[in-house]
Motif scaffolding. Structure first.
Motif, PDB file in Angstrom:
ATOM      1  N   LYS A  22       0.824  -1.222   0.000  1.00  0.00           N
ATOM      2  CA  LYS A  22       0.000   0.000   0.000  1.00  0.00           C
ATOM      3  C   LYS A  22       0.853   1.265   0.000  1.00  0.00           C
ATOM      4  N   HIS A  23       2.076   1.175   0.538  1.00  0.00           N
ATOM      5  CA  HIS A  23       2.932   2.359   0.663  1.00  0.00           C
ATOM      6  C   HIS A  23       4.138   2.318  -0.289  1.00  0.00           C
ATOM      7  N   TYR A  24       4.041   1.455  -1.289  1.00  0.00           N
ATOM      8  CA  TYR A  24       5.013   1.426  -2.398  1.00  0.00           C
ATOM      9  C   TYR A  24       6.470   1.210  -1.966  1.00  0.00           C
ATOM     10  N   HIS A  25       6.655   0.265  -1.053  1.00  0.00           N
ATOM     11  CA  HIS A  25       8.026  -0.100  -0.678  1.00  0.00           C
ATOM     12  C   HIS A  25       8.588  -1.094  -1.697  1.00  0.00           C
ATOM     13  N   ASP A  26       9.891  -0.973  -1.964  1.00  0.00           N
ATOM     14  CA  ASP A  26      10.554  -1.889  -2.902  1.00  0.00           C
ATOM     15  C   ASP A  26      10.944  -3.199  -2.229  1.00  0.00           C
ATOM     16  N   VAL A  27      11.312  -3.097  -0.931  1.00  0.00           N
ATOM     17  CA  VAL A  27      11.855  -4.254  -0.211  1.00  0.00           C
ATOM     18  C   VAL A  27      11.278  -4.320   1.206  1.00  0.00           C
ATOM     19  N   VAL A  28      10.950  -5.544   1.652  1.00  0.00           N
ATOM     20  CA  VAL A  28      10.597  -5.793   3.055  1.00  0.00           C
ATOM     21  C   VAL A  28      11.620  -6.776   3.613  1.00  0.00           C
ATOM     22  N   ILE A  29      12.271  -6.393   4.724  1.00  0.00           N
ATOM     23  CA  ILE A  29      13.233  -7.296   5.371  1.00  0.00           C
ATOM     24  C   ILE A  29      12.606  -7.787   6.676  1.00  0.00           C
ATOM     25  N   ILE A  30      12.439  -9.104   6.798  1.00  0.00           N
ATOM     26  CA  ILE A  30      11.809  -9.697   7.981  1.00  0.00           C
ATOM     27  C   ILE A  30      12.886 -10.298   8.885  1.00  0.00           C
ATOM     28  N   ASP A  31      13.008  -9.745  10.093  1.00  0.00           N
ATOM     29  CA  ASP A  31      13.962 -10.257  11.082  1.00  0.00           C
ATOM     30  C   ASP A  31      13.244 -11.316  11.918  1.00  0.00           C
ATOM     31  N   THR A  32      13.694 -12.562  11.855  1.00  0.00           N
ATOM     32  CA  THR A  32      13.004 -13.655  12.567  1.00  0.00           C
ATOM     33  C   THR A  32      13.677 -13.948  13.907  1.00  0.00           C
ATOM     34  N   ALA A  33      12.981 -14.726  14.720  1.00  0.00           N
ATOM     35  CA  ALA A  33      13.497 -15.069  16.053  1.00  0.00           C
ATOM     36  C   ALA A  33      14.650 -16.058  15.952  1.00  0.00           C
ATOM     37  N   GLY A  34      15.656 -15.851  16.791  1.00  0.00           N
ATOM     38  CA  GLY A  34      16.743 -16.813  16.905  1.00  0.00           C
ATOM     39  C   GLY A  34      16.599 -17.573  18.207  1.00  0.00           C
ATOM     40  N   ARG A  35      17.340 -18.638  18.356  1.00  0.00           N
ATOM     41  CA  ARG A  35      17.388 -19.373  19.615  1.00  0.00           C
ATOM     42  C   ARG A  35      18.857 -19.542  19.988  1.00  0.00           C
ATOM     43  N   LEU A  36      19.099 -19.904  21.234  1.00  0.00           N
ATOM     44  CA  LEU A  36      20.486 -20.116  21.651  1.00  0.00           C
ATOM     45  C   LEU A  36      21.040 -21.415  21.082  1.00  0.00           C
TER      46      LEU A  36
END
Length: 455
Positions: free
Chosen positions: A185-199
């Motif tokens: 909707k806001h015309y972004h070129d890229v979405v970067i998704i930071d996911t959960a890490g574990r130990l």
């Protein structure tokens, strides 16, 4: 970066170059040294075996044996195979991010906790915004780690990208989908998704990230791994590679590890290209990874192209052109110009950053120098110039004993330091005078053949 390996291999390269004739004995000795150097650097044993086998096969081939300088030809083989070990054999475009889809292009960041995934997400946003001119949105799907969402929001603001808010009560799949809808909707070129890490690697973590991947179908799934964890990086890489269709690897903390074997092993284990390397803690400390150029650096041959790129990024080209025109037309090189030169050096990553990209012989020549001390000296010189009046900066010849004492007090240094800085200014001024009347053009013509793209 990879200091121990570079020192060991640089010695081997020097010895090989000097060999007028290759025998089974000296080739075997060279391969033994290379093998030990790689193992000491924590490179995975399967990767070492494959590398040595390929070099040995080509070392005994006609291309090397029949060469007029077999020692140098053998250096070429080692250089080529080291590049291949890090991914050069995958082709020149393998390390490039793909944007071949309807925007927004979705990038999924995967990896264990503590590898620098969130900071790397911010660095990548900065890289894409500044280098690729993309409109970037970041989002955190890490609903477990305290303050993970706030941390990503903070680094995203620092790099000037957009941030999509989420909360710890949201489900990761919903967060990712909502962020992509917002980006459309806001015309972004890229979405970067930071996911959960574990130990540590666990089944629940893998199922969750696989579910996020299935829901958003990212064009890039990047495995973020800490270069300092050595052999553990290999086991982690295997687990993630089996759970997700990875498209590439980002190595973090490559600046903090003198061994850095992960850089040479992860590509071998996953079969996926290394796309970026984190080379400092700063938010601009992310470099696009070039296997062939990294091979040069590991072998102590330096990376002059990276030096040129650093100069291009750090140097204000308009200011440089203005100064060149000023000197050419007979203008005086004053203390303001000298201050600008010092500032440009700091922008280019400081002396230690520049030295890292030079060939081994230059690094050895500067081995006794304290780079931290040299950088402090540059900062002090800037402080001394800042303590001068505008008239003194424009006409340094005005600076006599009383003025020197006042400037020293203002900068918090001894008068001797002011004298030393004025001497260095005079040396630079003398050099600039030599560039008048076409001398600058002569110097540029002499550099033409050395610089890529200049003819």
């Amino acid at each position: 970066m990879l200091d121990n390996l570079t020192q060991r291999l640089a010695k081997v390269v020097k010895t090989m170059r000097g060999e007028a004739r290759l025998t089974e004995a000296n080739t075997a000795e060279m391969l033994r040294e290379v093998r030990l150097a790689l193992l000491e650097a924590d490179v995975a044993l399967p990767a070492v075996r494959e590398f040595i086998a390929k070099v040995k096969e080509k070392a005994l081939g006609e291309e090397v044996i029949g060469s007029l300088s077999p020692g140098q030809a053998l250096v070429g083989v080692v250089q080529k195979e080291l590049g291949a070990l890090m991914g050069a054999d995958l082709g020149p475009d393998a390390s490039q991010l793909s944007f071949a889809q309807q925007p927004p292009a979705v990038i999924l960041m995967a990896g264990l906790q503590g590898v620098g995934k969130t900071t790397t997400t911010g660095k990548l946003a900065k890289y894409l915004k500044e280098e690729k001119k993309k409109k970037v949105l970041t989002v955190s799907a890490d609903v477990y780690r305290p303050a993970a969402i706030a941390q990503l929001e903070s680094v995203t603001k620092q790099v000037g990208a957009d941030f999509f808010p989420s909360t710890a009560s949201d489900k990761p799949v919903d967060i990712a989908k909502n962020a992509i809808d917002w980006a459309k909707k806001h015309y972004h070129d890229v979405v970067i998704i930071d996911t959960a890490g574990r130990l540590a690697i666990d089944e629940a973590m893998m199922q969750e990230i696989a579910a996020v991947h299935a829901a958003v179908n990212p064009i890039e799934t990047l495995f973020v791994v800490d270069a300092m964890v050595g052999q553990d990086a290999i086991n982690t890489a295997k687990a993630f590679n089996e759970a997700l269709p990875l498209t590439g690897v980002i190595l973090t903390k490559l600046d903090g590890d003198s061994r850095g074997g992960a850089a040479l092993s992860v590509r071998h284990v996953t079969g996926k290209p290394i796309k970026f390397a984190g080379v400092s803690e700063k938010l601009d400390g992310l470099e696009a990874f070039d296997p062939a150029r990294m091979a040069n650096r590991v072998l102590g041959m330096g990376d002059i192209l990276a030096l040129v790129e650093e100069a291009r990024k750090g140097v204000d080209m308009k200011a440089a052109a203005d100064m060149a025109n000023k000197i050419k037309s007979g203008g005086k090189f004053d203390m303001n110009d000298f201050r600008a030169q010092l500032a440009q050096m700091k922008k280019m990553g400081g002396m230690a950053g520049l030295l890292d990209k030079l060939p081994a012989q230059f690094q050895q020549a500067a081995n006794g120098a304290n780079m931290d001390q040299a950088e402090k000296q540059v900062r002090r010189m800037c402080g001394i110039i800042d303590s001068m009046t505008p008239a003194e900066r424009a006409k340094p010849e005005l600076i006599k004993a009383n003025r020197k004492r006042r400037i020293a007090a203002g900068a918090g240094v001894q008068v001797q330091e002011v004298n030393r800085m004025l001497t260095q200014y005079e040396q630079m001024n003398t050099m600039m005078k030599k560039l008048k009347g076409g001398g600058l053009m002569k110097m540029m013509r002499g550099m033409k053949g050395m610089m890529p793209g200049m003819r």
